[in-house]
Scaffold this motif. Structure first.
Motif, PDB file in Angstrom:
ATOM      1  N   THR A  95      -2.897   5.977  -1.595  1.00  0.00           N
ATOM      2  CA  THR A  95      -1.614   5.945  -1.101  1.00  0.00           C
ATOM      3  C   THR A  95      -0.851   4.949  -2.219  1.00  0.00           C
ATOM      4  O   THR A  95      -1.558   4.414  -3.277  1.00  0.00           O
ATOM      5  N   VAL A  96       0.496   4.515  -1.830  1.00  0.00           N
ATOM      6  CA  VAL A  96       1.134   3.639  -2.638  1.00  0.00           C
ATOM      7  C   VAL A  96       0.620   2.398  -2.838  1.00  0.00           C
ATOM      8  O   VAL A  96       0.202   1.712  -3.755  1.00  0.00           O
ATOM      9  N   LEU A  97      -0.053   1.705  -1.625  1.00  0.00           N
ATOM     10  CA  LEU A  97      -0.641   0.282  -1.599  1.00  0.00           C
ATOM     11  C   LEU A  97      -1.801   0.601  -2.372  1.00  0.00           C
ATOM     12  O   LEU A  97      -2.311  -0.364  -3.060  1.00  0.00           O
ATOM     13  N   GLU A  98      -2.692   1.669  -2.118  1.00  0.00           N
ATOM     14  CA  GLU A  98      -3.923   1.746  -2.643  1.00  0.00           C
ATOM     15  C   GLU A  98      -3.771   1.807  -4.393  1.00  0.00           C
ATOM     16  O   GLU A  98      -4.532   1.042  -4.865  1.00  0.00           O
ATOM     17  N   ASN A  99      -2.806   2.439  -4.824  1.00  0.00           N
ATOM     18  CA  ASN A  99      -2.597   2.582  -6.245  1.00  0.00           C
ATOM     19  C   ASN A  99      -2.224   1.278  -6.569  1.00  0.00           C
ATOM     20  O   ASN A  99      -2.801   0.958  -7.912  1.00  0.00           O
ATOM     21  N   ALA A 104      -4.877  -4.808  -9.254  1.00  0.00           N
ATOM     22  CA  ALA A 104      -5.312  -6.226  -8.953  1.00  0.00           C
ATOM     23  C   ALA A 104      -6.741  -6.265  -9.383  1.00  0.00           C
ATOM     24  O   ALA A 104      -7.249  -7.466  -9.839  1.00  0.00           O
ATOM     25  N   HIS A 105      -7.456  -5.358  -9.182  1.00  0.00           N
ATOM     26  CA  HIS A 105      -8.941  -5.222  -9.679  1.00  0.00           C
ATOM     27  C   HIS A 105      -9.304  -5.163 -11.321  1.00  0.00           C
ATOM     28  O   HIS A 105     -10.154  -5.800 -11.538  1.00  0.00           O
ATOM     29  N   ALA A 125     -10.872 -12.900  -0.834  1.00  0.00           N
ATOM     30  CA  ALA A 125     -10.699 -12.265  -2.103  1.00  0.00           C
ATOM     31  C   ALA A 125      -9.554 -11.159  -1.707  1.00  0.00           C
ATOM     32  O   ALA A 125      -8.604 -10.683  -2.092  1.00  0.00           O
ATOM     33  N   THR A 126     -10.247 -10.153  -0.917  1.00  0.00           N
ATOM     34  CA  THR A 126      -9.629  -8.858  -0.520  1.00  0.00           C
ATOM     35  C   THR A 126      -8.276  -9.120   0.107  1.00  0.00           C
ATOM     36  O   THR A 126      -7.441  -8.567  -0.127  1.00  0.00           O
ATOM     37  N   LEU A 167       2.166  -5.191 -12.407  1.00  0.00           N
ATOM     38  CA  LEU A 167       2.780  -6.573 -12.117  1.00  0.00           C
ATOM     39  C   LEU A 167       1.665  -7.523 -11.239  1.00  0.00           C
ATOM     40  O   LEU A 167       1.702  -8.557 -11.369  1.00  0.00           O
ATOM     41  N   ILE A 168       0.863  -6.571 -10.559  1.00  0.00           N
ATOM     42  CA  ILE A 168       0.008  -7.368  -9.584  1.00  0.00           C
ATOM     43  C   ILE A 168      -0.937  -8.107 -10.312  1.00  0.00           C
ATOM     44  O   ILE A 168      -1.715  -9.004  -9.763  1.00  0.00           O
ATOM     45  N   SER A 169      -1.231  -7.669 -11.639  1.00  0.00           N
ATOM     46  CA  SER A 169      -2.188  -8.610 -12.417  1.00  0.00           C
ATOM     47  C   SER A 169      -1.898  -9.725 -12.809  1.00  0.00           C
ATOM     48  O   SER A 169      -2.522 -10.633 -13.627  1.00  0.00           O
TER      49      SER A 169
END
Length: 265
Positions: A95-99, A104-105, A125-126, A167-169
């Protein structure tokens, strides 16, 4: 402004083909820097050297105090650099969220035991990553698509998903490789506005490869121009659109006029 990315005397060859020939590039902190030129000029090759995908034969690449040429790609991400790609690279089964969570990882140093036994620190953390991912989706107008298959979205939204994943990183510098490619005029204008908003909200620095001169001239603080692997010009949008070498190699007279109109607008 302080210099964030410094590329000096970068040279890259594939057999007898010289992709980059003593290229210099400076990206200042908090700026939007454009990297333009004809197809085959060496723009993506330069990005691949900065990201650690290619190893140049000569030169320096520094992000702040980090020597990127001594780091592996995952270490470069952890040093504060993220990238989107010319062709959207999303996981089809996610999904979009999972992508977005994949991004983040890349900057996360896992505690294997904590995750294996689902300890409280791992669960915290999750939760933190999911909250950050959802805030990124909201910022990019993707919140209502969080559970949709990413590759089922229109191209413009897929590109936003790729941007959210970068950007999430929490990077210092974001490399954007033709983010407007394949978009219509309305989507391109929306993209320009979105990038300005993100830069202001997140304090990020952007290095942008793009062929759409309206977007480049309206968004960038500084532009570097490559042709046949060499840097032929660097300066403000106003200076670049008047540069005879750039007009001859890339913009053409009509393109220079259009770029001038875009910069004035």
């Amino acid at each position: 402004m302080a210099e964030l990315l410094n590329v000096r005397n970068l040279s890259l060859s594939f057999g007898g083909l010289k992709a980059l020939d003593d290229v210099d590039l400076t990206v200042c902190e908090g700026s939007v820097t454009g990297l333009i030129g004809p197809n085959g000029a060496g723009k993506t090759s330069l990005l691949n050297c900065v990201c650690g995908f290619y190893k140049p034969q000569r030169g320096e690449v520094r992000l702040g105090s980090s020597d990127l040429l001594q780091l592996r790609p995952y270490q470069i991400v952890r040093s504060g650099l993220a990238r989107t790609f010319q062709h959207v690279e999303l996981f089809r089964s996610m999904t979009v969220l999972e992508n977005v969570l994949v991004g983040a990882h890349t900057g996360h140093r896992p505690n294997v035991l904590a995750e294996a036994f689902s300890l409280p620190s791992a669960r915290r953390a999750t939760r933190s990553q999911r909250e950050l991912a959802r805030s990124m989706l909201q910022m990019l107008g993707l919140e209502s698509y969080a559970t949709h298959p990413a590759t089922a979205l229109p191209l413009g939204l897929q590109k936003r998903t790729g941007l959210a994943r970068a950007l999430i990183s929490r990077p210092k510098l974001v490399l954007l490789d033709e983010p407007a490619g394949g978009l219509n005029d309305t989507e391109k204008r929306a993209l320009g506005s979105l990038l300005r908003q993100l830069q202001a909200a997140l304090g990020i620095t952007i290095l942008l490869i793009e062929h759409d001169m309206d977007l480049v001239m309206g968004l960038c603080d500084s532009i570097t121009v490559l042709d046949f692997g060499k840097r032929i010009a660097v300066g403000s949008p106003a200076a670049i659109k008047r540069d005879p070498l750039v007009i001859s190699a890339y913009l053409g007279v009509a393109g220079a006029v259009d770029a001038s109109s875009a910069a004035q607008a």
